[in-house]
Design a protein around this motif. Structure first.
Motif, short mmCIF file in Angstrom:
data_model
loop_
_atom_site.label_atom_id
_atom_site.label_comp_id
_atom_site.label_asym_id
_atom_site.label_seq_id
_atom_site.Cartn_x
_atom_site.Cartn_y
_atom_site.Cartn_z
N TRP A 56 0.85 -1.19 0.00
CA TRP A 56 0.00 0.00 0.00
C TRP A 56 0.88 1.24 0.00
O TRP A 56 1.99 1.22 0.56
CB TRP A 56 -0.89 0.03 1.25
N ASP A 57 0.39 2.33 -0.60
CA ASP A 57 1.14 3.59 -0.62
C ASP A 57 1.12 4.25 0.75
O ASP A 57 0.10 4.23 1.45
CB ASP A 57 0.52 4.56 -1.64
N VAL A 58 2.24 4.83 1.12
CA VAL A 58 2.34 5.56 2.39
C VAL A 58 2.91 6.95 2.12
O VAL A 58 3.86 7.09 1.34
CB VAL A 58 3.28 4.84 3.38
N THR A 59 2.33 7.94 2.73
CA THR A 59 2.82 9.31 2.60
C THR A 59 3.17 9.85 3.99
O THR A 59 2.38 9.67 4.93
CB THR A 59 1.73 10.22 1.99
N ALA A 60 4.33 10.48 4.09
CA ALA A 60 4.69 11.10 5.37
C ALA A 60 3.93 12.42 5.50
O ALA A 60 4.00 13.27 4.61
CB ALA A 60 6.19 11.33 5.43
N LEU A 61 3.19 12.59 6.58
CA LEU A 61 2.45 13.84 6.81
C LEU A 61 3.26 14.81 7.66
O LEU A 61 3.09 16.02 7.59
CB LEU A 61 1.12 13.55 7.50
N ALA A 62 4.11 14.26 8.50
CA ALA A 62 4.99 15.09 9.35
C ALA A 62 6.16 14.23 9.78
O ALA A 62 6.02 13.01 9.93
CB ALA A 62 4.22 15.58 10.58
N VAL A 111 -5.78 5.36 6.18
CA VAL A 111 -5.55 5.33 7.62
C VAL A 111 -4.49 6.36 7.95
O VAL A 111 -3.39 6.32 7.39
CB VAL A 111 -5.07 3.93 8.07
N GLU A 112 -4.83 7.29 8.82
CA GLU A 112 -3.80 8.22 9.30
C GLU A 112 -3.16 7.63 10.55
O GLU A 112 -3.88 7.22 11.49
CB GLU A 112 -4.39 9.59 9.62
N VAL A 113 -1.87 7.55 10.53
CA VAL A 113 -1.13 6.99 11.65
C VAL A 113 -0.59 8.14 12.48
O VAL A 113 0.23 8.92 12.02
CB VAL A 113 0.02 6.09 11.14
N ARG A 114 -1.10 8.24 13.69
CA ARG A 114 -0.70 9.38 14.55
C ARG A 114 0.67 9.12 15.18
O ARG A 114 1.22 8.02 15.08
CB ARG A 114 -1.75 9.56 15.64
N PRO A 115 1.22 10.14 15.86
CA PRO A 115 2.55 9.96 16.49
C PRO A 115 2.58 8.82 17.50
O PRO A 115 1.55 8.45 18.07
CB PRO A 115 2.79 11.31 17.18
N SER A 134 6.20 12.47 14.27
CA SER A 134 5.90 12.11 12.87
C SER A 134 4.50 11.50 12.74
O SER A 134 3.96 10.93 13.69
CB SER A 134 6.96 11.14 12.33
N ARG A 135 3.94 11.66 11.55
CA ARG A 135 2.64 11.11 11.22
C ARG A 135 2.69 10.59 9.79
O ARG A 135 3.51 11.05 9.00
CB ARG A 135 1.53 12.17 11.30
N ALA A 136 1.82 9.66 9.45
CA ALA A 136 1.83 9.11 8.09
C ALA A 136 0.41 8.80 7.65
O ALA A 136 -0.49 8.62 8.49
CB ALA A 136 2.67 7.84 8.05
N LEU A 137 0.23 8.74 6.34
CA LEU A 137 -1.07 8.39 5.77
C LEU A 137 -0.90 7.14 4.91
O LEU A 137 -0.08 7.12 4.00
CB LEU A 137 -1.60 9.54 4.92
N ILE A 138 -1.66 6.10 5.24
CA ILE A 138 -1.60 4.86 4.48
C ILE A 138 -2.84 4.79 3.59
O ILE A 138 -3.96 4.98 4.07
CB ILE A 138 -1.61 3.63 5.42
N SER A 168 7.26 9.74 0.45
CA SER A 168 6.29 8.67 0.26
C SER A 168 7.00 7.36 0.01
O SER A 168 8.21 7.34 -0.25
CB SER A 168 5.35 8.99 -0.91
N GLY A 169 6.27 6.28 0.11
CA GLY A 169 6.89 4.97 -0.09
C GLY A 169 5.82 3.89 -0.14
O GLY A 169 4.62 4.19 -0.29
N ARG A 170 6.25 2.64 -0.05
CA ARG A 170 5.32 1.51 -0.13
C ARG A 170 5.43 0.68 1.14
O ARG A 170 6.55 0.42 1.62
CB ARG A 170 5.66 0.62 -1.33
#
Lengths: 329, 176
Positions: free
Chosen positions: A66-72, A112-116, A100-104, A85-87
């Motif tokens: 799945w694609d992942v984007t760094a939000l912070a 899915v937003e992944v919180r700190p 840091s936070r990320a969006l999957i 971003s990455g996989r």
């Protein structure tokens, strides 16, 4: 008492105090569950590896990511820092630190937003099953798909998406909280499960699993009584408090309790529920107390419908909480 | 503490792990009871500590005494839990919840100690959370202010101020 006398008294305190009851059986059950879960995982590792190999051979391996984007900040995937971003591949762990936070992207069905301070693993990524494991931390999930396509495993049980948006948090032992903001989520631990509709919360504990859901504006004394019933001692006293404090808006909690109280108390719970939100035609007291599926489902449909109207029209229209109909002025 | 007991537990022997529990449950429960000020919470935290111990046991290399290592693990479990719960309750539970601020009414009876010890245990349980944690860690468990600051996530000065406050409150409580 002066400082020295206090220090003398402190020095005489016992270093060891026996717990008032034997805590080992519950510890044993919890570590046993972990051990068997590990055994299951080990059992699946060669199978998963073989499956991944086959997919790789036929050039479809990238589907299992799945694609992942760094939000912070710069979250970690495995041991690699994510720049922009990455996989996230099946088996990969995604970990955020306190900044840091990320969006999957959950396949093509949601995000899915992944919180700190969170650690999640991609467990299954197929067209018919999307599954994450949340080891600890907080995620905000938003899924638009048919029910039972997206699952999140936690140390205390599994959140099953029924087409919804929700926030799920857990510590590494499984103590957590589920807050649903759209649709409905089922949370399951062994045979015990709870249905949490939008605008409702549910506490989760390691050995028990899902508690009883409650609406997000439930009064604190009511929530305390529910928590005491679910996870504390003195359940008989707690259930009396719950029933005394319940409002029509709390019908979804009572519906769950009907199935969780001792059989001798079911009549009491049913009568209170029926007084707060009258059952729909076809639902009988005898059937509900016997936990007949037809009666329980019929009642749930009515409670859910009323709850939905009360939640989405809160502050917009004045509704009768017993029926969900517009209240007469 | 026989070393082979830890080694057997590290290898996954649940009987050995149960023996470790038997040997250390009292010490861990006493710590949890004093840090939480609540008998029921102390039981839950004690269970959490041993579940966590099961997970982390393989990382124990014998650099320090096993009991010291377990003690540190227990402190971390209790303090982490309090931080998590406190964040959650701030968001979910209104602050007027009396059960969350009055711990002493649930404090478990302490067996095997004298009258003043019982009074002192109760008085410790009644301390505000921050003052109680610092008092227990510094005066009872022997941690330094530097270590407490790191464990609890506060400044050293705050740790000293909380200790001063805790001792004053305890003296006042015991003189009543």
């Amino acid at each position: 008492m002066n400082e020295r006398e206090l220090q003398d008294a402190v020095g005489r305190l016992p270093k060891s105090i026996d717990p008032p009851r034997d805590l080992w059986p519950e510890i044993e059950a919890r570590i046993g569950a972990r051990a068997s879960s590990w055994r299951r995982r080990w059992y699946w590792i060669p199978l998963a590896a073989a499956a991944a190999f086959v997919f790789l051979l036929i050039g479809r391996g990238e589907r299992n990511a799945w694609d992942v984007t760094a939000l912070a900040g710069r979250p970690l995937i495995g041991t690699t820092r994510l720049a922009a971003s990455g996989r996230l591949r099946v088996g990969d762990w995604l970990q955020t630190d306190d900044s840091s936070r990320a969006l999957i992207a959950v396949g093509r069905i949601g995000q899915v937003e992944v919180r700190p301070d969170t650690r999640v693993q991609l467990v299954v990524a197929s067209a018919t099953e999307h599954r994450l494991a949340l080891a600890r931390g907080t995620i905000d999930a938003k899924v638009e798909a048919v029910p039972r396509l997206f699952f999140v495993e936690t140390p205390a049980g599994t959140a099953i998406d029924l087409g919804c948006a929700y926030t799920l948090e857990t510590d590494s032992l499984g103590k957590g909280l589920l807050h649903v903001t759209a649709g409905e989520v089922e949370f399951q631990t062994g045979p015990r499960s709870s249905r949490v509709p939008l605008g409702a919360l549910m506490q989760i504990r390691p050995s028990t699993g899902p508690g009883t859901p409650y609406v997000d504006d439930a009064p604190a004394p009511f929530v305390r009584a529910l928590v005491a019933f679910d996870f504390g001692r003195g359940r008989a006293r707690a259930i009396r408090n719950v029933l005394a404090l319940a409002r029509p808006q709390d019908a979804l909690s009572l519906w769950h309790l009907l199935q969780r109280v001792d059989p001798a108390l079911r009549g009491l719970v049913y009568d209170r529920l029926a007084a707060l939100v009258p059952p729909p035609p076809g639902v009988t007291r005898r059937g509900a107390i016997a936990l007949q599926s037809r009666d329980l489902e019929g009642y749930w449909t009515r409670i859910q419908r009323i709850h939905f109207r009360l939640t989405v029209l809160r502050g917009v229209r004045r509704l009768d909480p017993r029926t969900g109909a517009t209240a007469r002025e | 503490m026989p070393d082979d007991l830890v080694a057997r537990a590290q290898a996954g022997d649940q009987t050995a792990f149960r023996e470790l529990y038997r040997q250390h449950a009292g010490r861990v429960y006493a710590l949890c009871l004093r840090l939480t000020g609540d008998g029921r919470d102390a039981e839950e935290r004690t269970q959490d500590v041993f579940v966590r111990l099961w997970d982390k046991l393989r990382s124990f290399r014998g650099d320090s005494a096993f009991s010291s290592w377990l003690h540190r693990l227990a402190v971390n479990v209790v303090l982490n839990e309090r931080r998590t719960t406190s964040r959650r309750e701030q968001r979910v539970m209104p602050a007027e919840d009396p059960d969350t601020v009055v711990g002493a009414q649930h404090a478990a009876p302490v067996r095997g100690s004298g009258g003043l010890s019982i009074d002192l245990e109760r008085a410790i349980a009644e301390l505000p959370d921050g003052a109680r944690e610092v008092f227990v860690l510094y005066d009872i468990e022997g941690y330094t202010h530097g270590e407490i600051a790191e464990l609890v996530g506060i400044a050293e000065g705050t740790s000293k101020a909380q200790l001063f406050r805790a001792r004053r409150l305890l003296r006042e409580q015991l003189e009543r």
